[in-house]
Structure formats: structure tokens, C-alpha cells
Design a protein around this motif. Structure first.
Motif, PDB file in Angstrom:
ATOM      1  N   LEU A  86       0.766  -1.093  -0.003  1.00 42.25           N
ATOM      2  CA  LEU A  86      -0.091  -0.083   0.031  1.00 42.25           C
ATOM      3  C   LEU A  86       0.838   1.261   0.151  1.00 42.25           C
ATOM      4  N   GLY A  87       2.125   1.022  -0.038  1.00 43.33           N
ATOM      5  CA  GLY A  87       3.158   2.137  -0.306  1.00 43.33           C
ATOM      6  C   GLY A  87       2.953   3.090  -1.485  1.00 43.33           C
ATOM      7  N   PHE A  88       3.229   4.268  -1.737  1.00 41.04           N
ATOM      8  CA  PHE A  88       3.099   4.943  -2.786  1.00 41.04           C
ATOM      9  C   PHE A  88       3.910   4.345  -3.918  1.00 41.04           C
ATOM     10  N   THR A  89       5.106   3.913  -3.783  1.00 42.91           N
ATOM     11  CA  THR A  89       5.701   3.379  -4.885  1.00 42.91           C
ATOM     12  C   THR A  89       5.055   1.967  -5.414  1.00 42.91           C
ATOM     13  N   SER A  90       4.332   1.261  -4.572  1.00 41.35           N
ATOM     14  CA  SER A  90       3.650   0.206  -5.103  1.00 41.35           C
ATOM     15  C   SER A  90       2.292   0.774  -5.853  1.00 41.35           C
ATOM     16  N   ILE A  91       1.579   1.820  -5.356  1.00 40.56           N
ATOM     17  CA  ILE A  91       0.487   2.110  -5.923  1.00 40.56           C
ATOM     18  C   ILE A  91       0.836   2.806  -7.355  1.00 40.56           C
ATOM     19  N   ALA A  92       1.934   3.778  -7.550  1.00 41.06           N
ATOM     20  CA  ALA A  92       2.549   4.066  -8.527  1.00 41.06           C
ATOM     21  C   ALA A  92       2.600   3.280  -9.607  1.00 41.06           C
ATOM     22  N   THR A  93       3.355   2.113  -9.190  1.00 40.61           N
ATOM     23  CA  THR A  93       3.598   0.978 -10.094  1.00 40.61           C
ATOM     24  C   THR A  93       2.192   0.594 -10.667  1.00 40.61           C
ATOM     25  N   VAL A  94       1.132   0.269  -9.937  1.00 41.57           N
ATOM     26  CA  VAL A  94      -0.053  -0.443 -10.278  1.00 41.57           C
ATOM     27  C   VAL A  94      -0.826   0.700 -11.334  1.00 41.57           C
ATOM     28  N   GLY A  95      -0.565   2.092 -11.033  1.00 41.09           N
ATOM     29  CA  GLY A  95      -1.047   2.934 -11.849  1.00 41.09           C
ATOM     30  C   GLY A  95      -0.418   2.994 -13.253  1.00 41.09           C
ATOM     31  N   TYR A  96       0.805   2.915 -13.289  1.00 44.86           N
ATOM     32  CA  TYR A  96       1.559   2.956 -14.518  1.00 44.86           C
ATOM     33  C   TYR A  96       1.323   1.580 -15.246  1.00 44.86           C
ATOM     34  N   SER A  97       1.160   0.626 -14.487  1.00 41.69           N
ATOM     35  CA  SER A  97       0.897  -0.784 -15.231  1.00 41.69           C
ATOM     36  C   SER A  97      -0.389  -0.713 -15.801  1.00 41.69           C
ATOM     37  N   ALA A  98      -1.439   0.048 -14.942  1.00 39.92           N
ATOM     38  CA  ALA A  98      -2.685   0.015 -15.810  1.00 39.92           C
ATOM     39  C   ALA A  98      -2.929   0.797 -16.712  1.00 39.92           C
ATOM     40  N   GLY A  99      -2.254   2.065 -16.845  1.00 44.60           N
ATOM     41  CA  GLY A  99      -2.038   3.004 -17.981  1.00 44.60           C
ATOM     42  C   GLY A  99      -1.493   2.255 -19.385  1.00 44.60           C
ATOM     43  N   ALA A 100      -0.351   1.549 -19.059  1.00 46.42           N
ATOM     44  CA  ALA A 100       0.246   0.868 -20.199  1.00 46.42           C
ATOM     45  C   ALA A 100      -0.617  -0.175 -20.836  1.00 46.42           C
ATOM     46  N   ALA A 101      -1.411  -1.026 -19.748  1.00 46.07           N
ATOM     47  CA  ALA A 101      -2.507  -1.987 -20.355  1.00 46.07           C
ATOM     48  C   ALA A 101      -3.379  -1.397 -21.123  1.00 46.07           C
ATOM     49  N   LEU A 102      -3.942  -0.220 -20.928  1.00 50.86           N
ATOM     50  CA  LEU A 102      -4.855   0.420 -21.586  1.00 50.86           C
ATOM     51  C   LEU A 102      -4.563   0.785 -22.863  1.00 50.86           C
ATOM     52  N   LEU A 103      -3.174   1.148 -23.004  1.00 49.60           N
ATOM     53  CA  LEU A 103      -2.499   1.537 -24.459  1.00 49.60           C
ATOM     54  C   LEU A 103      -2.394   0.188 -25.291  1.00 49.60           C
ATOM     55  N   TRP A 104      -1.923  -0.815 -24.362  1.00 48.70           N
ATOM     56  CA  TRP A 104      -1.646  -2.059 -25.152  1.00 48.70           C
ATOM     57  C   TRP A 104      -3.142  -2.736 -25.715  1.00 48.70           C
ATOM     58  N   LEU A 105      -4.047  -2.499 -25.056  1.00 51.58           N
ATOM     59  CA  LEU A 105      -5.456  -2.875 -25.353  1.00 51.58           C
ATOM     60  C   LEU A 105      -5.754  -2.284 -26.680  1.00 51.58           C
ATOM     61  N   ALA A 106      -5.717  -0.864 -26.255  1.00 51.32           N
ATOM     62  CA  ALA A 106      -6.221  -0.219 -27.791  1.00 51.32           C
ATOM     63  C   ALA A 106      -5.584  -0.673 -28.731  1.00 51.32           C
ATOM     64  N   GLY A 107      -4.125  -0.682 -28.709  1.00 52.89           N
ATOM     65  CA  GLY A 107      -3.412  -1.340 -29.978  1.00 52.89           C
ATOM     66  C   GLY A 107      -3.706  -2.732 -30.439  1.00 52.89           C
ATOM     67  N   MET A 108      -4.023  -3.520 -29.290  1.00 51.62           N
ATOM     68  CA  MET A 108      -4.806  -4.879 -30.064  1.00 51.62           C
ATOM     69  C   MET A 108      -5.952  -4.759 -30.482  1.00 51.62           C
TER      70      MET A 108
END
Length: 224
Positions: free
Chosen positions: A140-162
Motif C-alpha cells: 500500500l506504499g506509494f511506490t507500489s500504488i504508482a507501479t500499479v497505476g503505470y501498469s494499468a495505463g500501459a495495459a490500456l494503451l496495449w489493449l487499444a493497440g490490440m
């Protein structure tokens, strides 16, 4: 970075011990600089790949270059691979700096450097399992939350690309590579994701580094 030598006990040091502390302090300064430099490159790389991916997605919606979407599902995993490599260097610098601070403290017989302990409390405990900056020791630390946020954003871009790539293939606009593009993107993504998860959770390289640091910077004669 040689400030510890001005401590009250510094006058009791031999020339050899003083030189050793200066060398350790200089090495510590290099590791701190390396940690900052690779952290900065990490975020710069994320931003640059994100901008490129968004531009390709936007371009693919036009009639001019609809095929601009083709590289997107391949670029997003590659961006993860590159940023994972950069984060790998920050782990090296942090663990190296941590060991150097321990050794300098041992030479003085007291804690004169505490950055490694503060980092463990503020960011994540270095020995806890982690996937990049997502730490199971501080989920629940900020670095963990930020990592999840960046990963979610990348997943959306990947999904749009797919989605765009699948539509391109379905309409027969992907040329001779139509049959391999979608499965190739899925395989490429899965391979990189699995390798990154395994690399960080298995910790083979980090554990080997820690062992070498223990050997390279041995405890001083007055260490407990």
C-alpha cells in the motif's frame, strides 16, 4: 560525502583508515548519483514511450496511416522491458549504497549514515519480494500504488493497440503478416511479462549482488 571524517572520532583514525573511509565515501557518492541518474532516466523513458504510443494510436485513427497501430502492442511490452532494465540499475545502486553505509557506520562504531534505513521505511524494505517497485513488503506504499497505476495505463494503451491491430487484420489491411501479428503480439507480451516477473521475484541477480557486496566490503575489526 566525506563529512563523516569530521566526526569527533575522526582524529583517532590512522592515515590508512582515513583514506579507506574517504574511498568508501566517494564510492557512496557515486552510487547515490547513479541512483538519481537511473531513476530520472526511468521516468523519462516511460514518458517518451507513452507519448510515442499515443501518437501512433491517434495517427492510426486517420485515413493517412491506419497501419500506425501495428507496432503499438509490440512497443508497450518493449517499454516495460527497457524501464525494467533501468529499474534494475536503481536496485543495484541502492543495495550498493546500503552496504557502503553499513560499512562506514561499522568503521565508526555508531550510526553516522542512516539513508538506507530511511529509504527502507519510506519506500519499501529492500529484502521483501517485489516486482519492479511494487513491493509485497509495502503493497500500500506509494511506490507500489504508482507501479500499479503505470501498469494499468500501459495495459490500456496495449489493449487499444490490440483492438486496432485486430480490426486492421479483420479488414484485410495488414498485408502478408496478418496471420502472425496478433498471436505474435500476444506471445511477445507474455514472454516479456513472464521474464520480468520471474527476474524480480526469483531475485537471482540481486541475491548474488548482495553476497558479493558482503564479500567486497567486509566488516571492520570493531564491528559487532
Amino acid at each position: 560525502m566525506t563529512q563523516p571524517l569530521d566526526a569527533p572520532d575522526a582524529g583517532e583514525l590512522t592515515d590508512s583508515a582515513r583514506l579507506e573511509l574517504e574511498l568508501l565515501a566517494d564510492q557512496l557518492a557515486r552510487m547515490r548519483s547513479m541512483l538519481f541518474g537511473y531513476s530520472e532516466r526511468f521516468f523519462d523513458t516511460i514518458r517518451n514511450w507513452a507519448i510515442l504510443t499515443i501518437l501512433l494510436l491517434v495517427a492510426s485513427t486517420t485515413q493517412l496511416v491506419p497501419a500506425a497501430v501495428v507496432p503499438v502492442p509490440f512497443i508497450v511490452p518493449f517499454a516495460f522491458l527497457e524501464t525494467g532494465y533501468l529499474f534494475f540499475y536503481t536496485v543495484f545502486a541502492r543495495r550498493h549504497a546500503e552496504r557502503l553505509e553499513h560499512v562506514i557506520n561499522e568503521r565508526f562504531g555508531r550510526e553516522v549514515l542512516a539513508a538506507h534505513r530511511l529509504e527502507a521505511a519510506y519506500f519499501y524494505p529492500p529484502d521483501a519480494p517485489k516486482i519492479a517497485a511494487f513491493s509485497l513488503g509495502n503493497p500500500l506504499g506509494f511506490t507500489s500504488i504508482a507501479t500499479v497505476g503505470y501498469s494499468a495505463g500501459a495495459a490500456l494503451l496495449w489493449l487499444a493497440g490490440m483492438v486496432g491491430l485486430s480490426n486492421l487484420v479483420a479488414h484485410g489491411d495488414a498485408g502478408q503478416l496478418a496471420g502472425v501479428l496478433v498471436p505474435g503480439a500476444i506471445a511477445w507480451t507474455g514472454l516479456i511479462a513472464a521474464s520480468l516477473v520471474w527476474t524480480f521475484l526469483a531475485r537471482r541477480d540481486e541475491d548474488r549482488l548482495v553476497r558479493e557486496l558482503e564479500s567486497a566490503y567486509r566488516r571492520g575489526p570493531n564491528a559487532g
